[in-house]
Design a protein around this motif. Structure first.
Motif, PDB file in Angstrom:
ATOM      1  N   ASN A 161      45.005  43.126  42.502  1.00 55.46           N
ATOM      2  CA  ASN A 161      46.297  42.475  42.297  1.00 55.46           C
ATOM      3  C   ASN A 161      46.453  41.344  43.310  1.00 55.46           C
ATOM      4  O   ASN A 161      45.844  41.357  44.381  1.00 55.46           O
ATOM      5  CB  ASN A 161      47.435  43.483  42.514  1.00 55.46           C
ATOM      6  N   TRP A 162      47.315  40.395  42.987  1.00 49.96           N
ATOM      7  CA  TRP A 162      47.630  39.309  43.916  1.00 49.96           C
ATOM      8  C   TRP A 162      48.656  39.792  44.928  1.00 49.96           C
ATOM      9  O   TRP A 162      49.604  40.486  44.576  1.00 49.96           O
ATOM     10  CB  TRP A 162      48.194  38.109  43.170  1.00 49.96           C
TER      11      TRP A 162
ATOM     12  N   ARG B 266      43.743  37.995  46.447  1.00 49.44           N
ATOM     13  CA  ARG B 266      43.276  39.175  45.724  1.00 49.44           C
ATOM     14  C   ARG B 266      41.798  39.354  46.053  1.00 49.44           C
ATOM     15  O   ARG B 266      41.146  38.453  46.582  1.00 49.44           O
ATOM     16  CB  ARG B 266      43.483  39.073  44.221  1.00 49.44           C
TER      17      ARG B 266
END
Length: 154
Positions: free
Chosen positions: A24-25, A110
């Protein structure tokens, strides 16, 4: 992102040479940078002095510590996979760490990772070397390349 879940080490060993799910960012806020500076006592102005960084830094903003990217690898790996039989894990070390691109405040990071090596350890353990790339959203060059090594025990 949905993590991969493995029952035990034998199932996980099938990942050797394969990529884990892309992470995920995470937005890198000034508060995170300040907290890292306080924890490590590295309070260089390029990290914590927003006004000076805006005027004097070539990046025109504060930047995260390179080691902050490395410190996030453990958490990012936890999100990529789990092994149900693991009772504990330890950070074992790092190889080939590089910081080719600064991380300006409010950047998004990420991780892309691969299982590079798996070795047996005594006491029902394995030592896993992960090839990790910490990407910066919208940037060609990553924030960090590192081989991260973990010791996992059943």
């Amino acid at each position: 992102m949905k993590p991969l879940v493995f029952t035990n080490f034998d199932a996980f060993k099938l990942m050797l040479g394969k990529q884990l799910p892309t992470g995920n960012w995470y937005t890198i806020t000034q508060q995170m940078i300040n907290d890292f500076a306080n924890a490590t006592l590295d309070k260089q102005w390029i990290h914590v002095d927003e006004a000076r960084a805006e005027k004097e830094s070539p990046f025109k903003s504060t930047v995260a510590h390179g080691f902050m990217s490395v410190a996030m690898i453990s958490r990012m790996l936890e999100e990529a996979f789990s092994i149900k039989s693991v009772k504990m894990g330890l950070n074992y070390g790092l190889n080939k760490v590089r910081f080719p691109n600064p991380v300006p405040v409010n950047s998004e990071l990420r991780m892309v990772s691969e299982v590079k090596e798996i070795e047996e350890l005594a006491n029902n353990g394995i030592k896993v070397t992960f090839s990790c790339i910490i990407e910066i959203k919208g940037q060609e060059k990553p924030a960090c390349f590192a081989e991260f090594i973990a010791a996992l025990y059943e």
